[in-house]
Write a protein that holds these residues in place. Structure first.
Motif, PDB file in Angstrom:
ATOM      1  N   LYS A  61       1.917  17.911   4.863  1.00 28.40           N
ATOM      2  CA  LYS A  61       0.561  17.405   4.638  1.00 28.40           C
ATOM      3  C   LYS A  61       0.576  15.885   4.671  1.00 28.40           C
ATOM      4  CE  LYS A  61      -3.242  17.643   1.279  1.00 28.40           C
ATOM      5  NZ  LYS A  61      -3.670  18.166  -0.045  1.00 28.40           N
ATOM      6  N   GLY A  62      -0.382  15.316   5.389  1.00 29.55           N
ATOM      7  CA  GLY A  62      -0.553  13.865   5.370  1.00 29.55           C
ATOM      8  C   GLY A  62       0.307  13.085   6.333  1.00 29.55           C
ATOM      9  N   ILE A 177       9.109  11.199   4.664  1.00 31.64           N
ATOM     10  CA  ILE A 177       8.883  12.608   4.348  1.00 31.64           C
ATOM     11  C   ILE A 177       7.633  12.716   3.475  1.00 31.64           C
ATOM     12  CG2 ILE A 177       9.913  14.738   3.497  1.00 31.64           C
ATOM     13  CD1 ILE A 177      11.644  13.363   5.613  1.00 31.64           C
ATOM     14  N   THR A 178       6.561  13.255   4.037  1.00 30.89           N
ATOM     15  CA  THR A 178       5.329  13.446   3.266  1.00 30.89           C
ATOM     16  C   THR A 178       5.451  14.756   2.465  1.00 30.89           C
ATOM     17  OG1 THR A 178       4.151  14.704   4.981  1.00 30.89           O
ATOM     18  CG2 THR A 178       4.076  12.291   5.134  1.00 30.89           C
ATOM     19  N   PRO A 179       4.459  15.099   1.617  1.00 29.57           N
ATOM     20  CA  PRO A 179       4.564  16.325   0.811  1.00 29.57           C
ATOM     21  C   PRO A 179       4.909  17.558   1.649  1.00 29.57           C
ATOM     22  CG  PRO A 179       2.733  15.020   0.041  1.00 29.57           C
ATOM     23  CD  PRO A 179       3.249  14.332   1.268  1.00 29.57           C
ATOM     24  N   ILE A 180       5.858  18.337   1.143  1.00 34.42           N
ATOM     25  CA  ILE A 180       6.326  19.545   1.827  1.00 34.42           C
ATOM     26  C   ILE A 180       5.788  20.779   1.116  1.00 34.42           C
ATOM     27  CG2 ILE A 180       8.355  20.880   2.510  1.00 34.42           C
ATOM     28  CD1 ILE A 180       9.920  18.243   2.556  1.00 34.42           C
ATOM     29  N   ASN A 208      18.618   4.368   8.321  1.00 32.06           N
ATOM     30  CA  ASN A 208      19.028   3.507   7.208  1.00 32.06           C
ATOM     31  C   ASN A 208      18.031   3.502   6.059  1.00 32.06           C
ATOM     32  OD1 ASN A 208      21.397   2.584   8.543  1.00 32.06           O
ATOM     33  ND2 ASN A 208      20.138   1.185   9.767  1.00 32.06           N
ATOM     34  N   TYR A 209      16.778   3.861   6.345  1.00 29.96           N
ATOM     35  CA  TYR A 209      15.737   3.849   5.314  1.00 29.96           C
ATOM     36  C   TYR A 209      15.067   5.217   5.250  1.00 29.96           C
ATOM     37  CZ  TYR A 209      16.156  -1.245   5.812  1.00 29.96           C
ATOM     38  OH  TYR A 209      16.626  -2.527   5.871  1.00 29.96           O
ATOM     39  N   VAL A 210      14.978   5.772   4.043  1.00 27.92           N
ATOM     40  CA  VAL A 210      14.354   7.077   3.837  1.00 27.92           C
ATOM     41  C   VAL A 210      13.299   6.955   2.750  1.00 27.92           C
ATOM     42  CG1 VAL A 210      14.722   9.492   3.205  1.00 27.92           C
ATOM     43  CG2 VAL A 210      16.496   8.249   4.478  1.00 27.92           C
ATOM     44  N   TYR A 211      12.120   7.515   3.001  1.00 28.19           N
ATOM     45  CA  TYR A 211      11.004   7.440   2.051  1.00 28.19           C
ATOM     46  C   TYR A 211      10.545   8.849   1.720  1.00 28.19           C
ATOM     47  CZ  TYR A 211      11.227   2.795   4.021  1.00 28.19           C
ATOM     48  OH  TYR A 211      11.692   1.578   4.459  1.00 28.19           O
ATOM     49  N   ILE A 212      10.655   9.219   0.459  1.00 29.15           N
ATOM     50  CA  ILE A 212      10.237  10.540  -0.001  1.00 29.15           C
ATOM     51  C   ILE A 212       8.932  10.376  -0.756  1.00 29.15           C
ATOM     52  CG2 ILE A 212      10.861  12.609  -1.279  1.00 29.15           C
ATOM     53  CD1 ILE A 212      12.761  11.992   1.041  1.00 29.15           C
ATOM     54  N   ASN A 213       7.840  10.828  -0.157  1.00 30.81           N
ATOM     55  CA  ASN A 213       6.548  10.697  -0.816  1.00 30.81           C
ATOM     56  C   ASN A 213       6.402  11.760  -1.902  1.00 30.81           C
ATOM     57  OD1 ASN A 213       4.029   9.612  -1.376  1.00 30.81           O
ATOM     58  ND2 ASN A 213       3.435   9.517   0.784  1.00 30.81           N
ATOM     59  N   LYS A 214       5.305  11.730  -2.610  1.00 33.99           N
ATOM     60  CA  LYS A 214       5.073  12.609  -3.755  1.00 33.99           C
ATOM     61  C   LYS A 214       5.275  14.078  -3.372  1.00 33.99           C
ATOM     62  CE  LYS A 214       1.738  13.316  -7.497  1.00 33.99           C
ATOM     63  NZ  LYS A 214       0.386  12.963  -8.008  1.00 33.99           N
ATOM     64  N   GLN A 215       6.038  14.801  -4.193  1.00 34.96           N
ATOM     65  CA  GLN A 215       6.347  16.200  -3.931  1.00 34.96           C
ATOM     66  C   GLN A 215       6.009  17.060  -5.153  1.00 34.96           C
ATOM     67  OE1 GLN A 215       7.440  17.139  -0.922  1.00 34.96           O
ATOM     68  NE2 GLN A 215       7.757  15.059  -0.132  1.00 34.96           N
ATOM     69  N   GLY A 272     -10.119  10.811  -0.666  1.00 37.20           N
ATOM     70  CA  GLY A 272      -9.120  11.680  -1.259  1.00 37.20           C
ATOM     71  C   GLY A 272      -7.971  10.935  -1.897  1.00 37.20           C
ATOM     72  N   GLU A 273      -7.459  11.509  -2.969  1.00 48.70           N
ATOM     73  CA  GLU A 273      -6.326  10.903  -3.669  1.00 48.70           C
ATOM     74  C   GLU A 273      -5.101  10.803  -2.770  1.00 48.70           C
ATOM     75  OE1 GLU A 273      -3.616  11.518  -7.714  1.00 48.70           O
ATOM     76  OE2 GLU A 273      -5.158  12.980  -7.187  1.00 48.70           O
ATOM     77  N   PHE A 274      -4.922  11.808  -1.893  1.00 47.82           N
ATOM     78  CA  PHE A 274      -3.733  11.787  -1.046  1.00 47.82           C
ATOM     79  C   PHE A 274      -3.737  10.604  -0.087  1.00 47.82           C
ATOM     80  CE2 PHE A 274      -6.494  13.870   2.012  1.00 47.82           C
ATOM     81  CZ  PHE A 274      -5.980  13.526   3.251  1.00 47.82           C
ATOM     82  N   GLN A 275      -4.941  10.060   0.226  1.00 51.84           N
ATOM     83  CA  GLN A 275      -4.988   8.863   1.069  1.00 51.84           C
ATOM     84  C   GLN A 275      -4.310   7.690   0.384  1.00 51.84           C
ATOM     85  OE1 GLN A 275      -5.797   9.354   4.006  1.00 51.84           O
ATOM     86  NE2 GLN A 275      -7.442  10.861   4.161  1.00 51.84           N
ATOM     87  N   ALA A 276      -4.501   7.600  -0.922  1.00 52.13           N
ATOM     88  CA  ALA A 276      -3.848   6.543  -1.699  1.00 52.13           C
ATOM     89  C   ALA A 276      -2.339   6.748  -1.716  1.00 52.13           C
ATOM     90  CB  ALA A 276      -4.401   6.527  -3.123  1.00 52.13           C
TER      91      ALA A 276
END
Length: 450
Positions: A61-62, A177-180, A208-215, A272-276
């Protein structure tokens, strides 16, 4: 034979899949598609991806809006940025952009001819049940276009997976990585651990860079365990986050906090909150690209002007018109939550214009939107190959008796704006339906700005 038209170019992208479609099943589809063939196709074209910079974005998502946030912000920071996303609303060209501008038709045709010989050579070697994925063919076309135009960096939205996705043949220095969620079970499952493993497959030796968004709580421990020995990871709520999210008719306002600083009262014309949440990840990615905090004025300008067509998008005021590509009950519930976040029930006069085809969950969409609407208008796009239900109006009237039906969307939009006292008009349906709405409102889908 040489490709001469846009249609012929698009036909090339789907030709291999359509050739194999009778030999594959839903369960075998992921195996039948051979991502390594995308690598082979790129090599036939001279390996235009080698030495270029790539940010890969995957998740459930997102990922589309996150990709858009990243590409737009990098453009505002002075980079020349390629963007590859899917699906499109009206024209396939929308999937391939540089600084927000879609690839022109003549270039689309020219790039298709550049990959055609390689495509044909690969096709001759394939058994009936294997094929070159449409995403991979389109990616090769996009990469050639980005290389020719000397982009500084390219943002690539992955398909449904990650590890075996056609886009994963690229060497990406950044992985987002966006929400799974539990999705595409036959191809990625059977359980959540398998799905997460697929998504994290975009993290490679070149990354070299990994970003784990809210899960969610069930996904986060799986990710942590799989990445416990990996360095250079930024986690949501640790290295970046959004706070004070406020949704209003004009868009979503929020604060972003990262390890480099804070950005207060950021506003996007999306709901939407997920946009933030998505925007906060984009800020962190771009900070790392430039190696410092982002200038407040640049961030404000970028976010205020950002466009992402058809994703809870505010396209007009007085009355407020909101477009969203929801085609089932669960996606419609998100719109309902957004509306409840803006207004208490009954506070505003809301009309929902619905165009969901027969083979989708049109009753679910109607049922959910009836909770926030005073009227439902049932209609369809002016051009579509899909079949729309004949009983949609009848079903809508069992819930909201004043519901109406219009032959086409433009009639429904005109009536809603001129013959009602609507405060908010929701336009909800297929991607084609949303694209039709954009055309009716005079909006370009090929140039969405930086």
């Amino acid at each position: 034979m040489k490709i001469h038209t846009q249609k012929e170019a698009e036909d090339l992208i789907y030709a291999s899949y359509l050739r194999a479609i009778n030999s594959i099943t839903e369960n075998s589809d992921e195996k039948a598609k051979k991502p390594e063939l995308t690598r082979k196709l790129l090599d036939y074209a001279g390996s235009p991806d080698k030495g270029e910079k790539y940010i890969l974005v995957t998740g459930s998502k997102g990922k589309g809006s996150t990709s858009r946030f990243i590409s737009s912000l990098l453009s505002h920071l002075g980079f020349k940025v390629g963007l590859f996303t899917s699906p499109h609303l009206v024209k396939f060209n929308e999937r391939i952009r540089i600084d927000g501008k879609a690839i022109p038709e003549d270039n689309f045709i020219r790039m298709s001819n550049k990959i055609k010989n390689g495509f044909d050579a690969i096709e001759k070697e394939l058994p009936p049940d294997q094929y070159q994925g449409p995403i991979g063919i389109a990616l090769a076309l996009a990469v050639l276009y980005f290389k020719e135009n000397k982009t500084d960096i390219n943002v690539i939205e992955c398909g449904r997976g990650g590890k075996y996705d056609d886009t994963n043949v690229l060497d990406n220095n950044w992985a987002v990585i966006t929400p799974i969620m539990k999705e595409h079970i036959h191809q990625l499952g059977p359980d959540m651990s398998d799905i997460v493993l697929h998504k994290l497959g975009i993290i490679k030796s070149s990354t070299n860079y990994v970003y784990i968004n809210k899960q969610t709580k069930d996904v986060f421990p799986i990710i942590e365990n799989l990445l416990k020995n990996k360095e250079g990871i930024s986690y949501y709520n640790q290295q970046f986050r959004s706070e004070n999210v406020f949704i209003k008719e004009q868009g979503t306002s929020f604060d972003v906090h990262t390890t480099n600083g804070s950005y207060d009262n950021v506003t996007v014309p999306l709901l939407g909150e997920f946009q933030a949440i998505n925007a906060s990840a984009a800020v962190k990615v771009c900070e790392d690209v430039i190696g410092q905090a982002i200038d407040d004025d640049i961030l404000t300008k970028c976010m205020e002007d950002i466009k992402w067509p058809g994703r809870c998008e505010v396209v007009k005021k007085e009355p407020t018109i909101i477009l969203d590509g929801a085609i089932n009950e669960s996606s419609a519930k998100y719109i309902k939550d957004v509306i409840h976040g803006i207004h208490k029930s009954g506070e505003k006069n809301i009309i929902s214009i619905v165009g969901v085809p027969k083979d989708k969950d049109y009753q679910g969409v109607i049922r959910v939107l009836s909770d926030v609407s005073q009227q439902l208008f049932i209609t369809k796009p002016d051009i579509s190959h899909l079949t729309f239900p004949k009983d949609a109006l009848e079903y809508a009237q069992t819930i909201l008796p004043e519901s109406k039906e219009f032959a086409y969307l433009n009639e429904a939009l005109d009536y809603a704006q001129t013959s009602t006292e609507a405060d908010i008009i929701l336009v909800v349906g297929t991607q084609t339906f949303i694209g039709n709405a954009k055309r009716c409102l005079g909006h370009s889908l090929l140039d969405i700005g930086k």
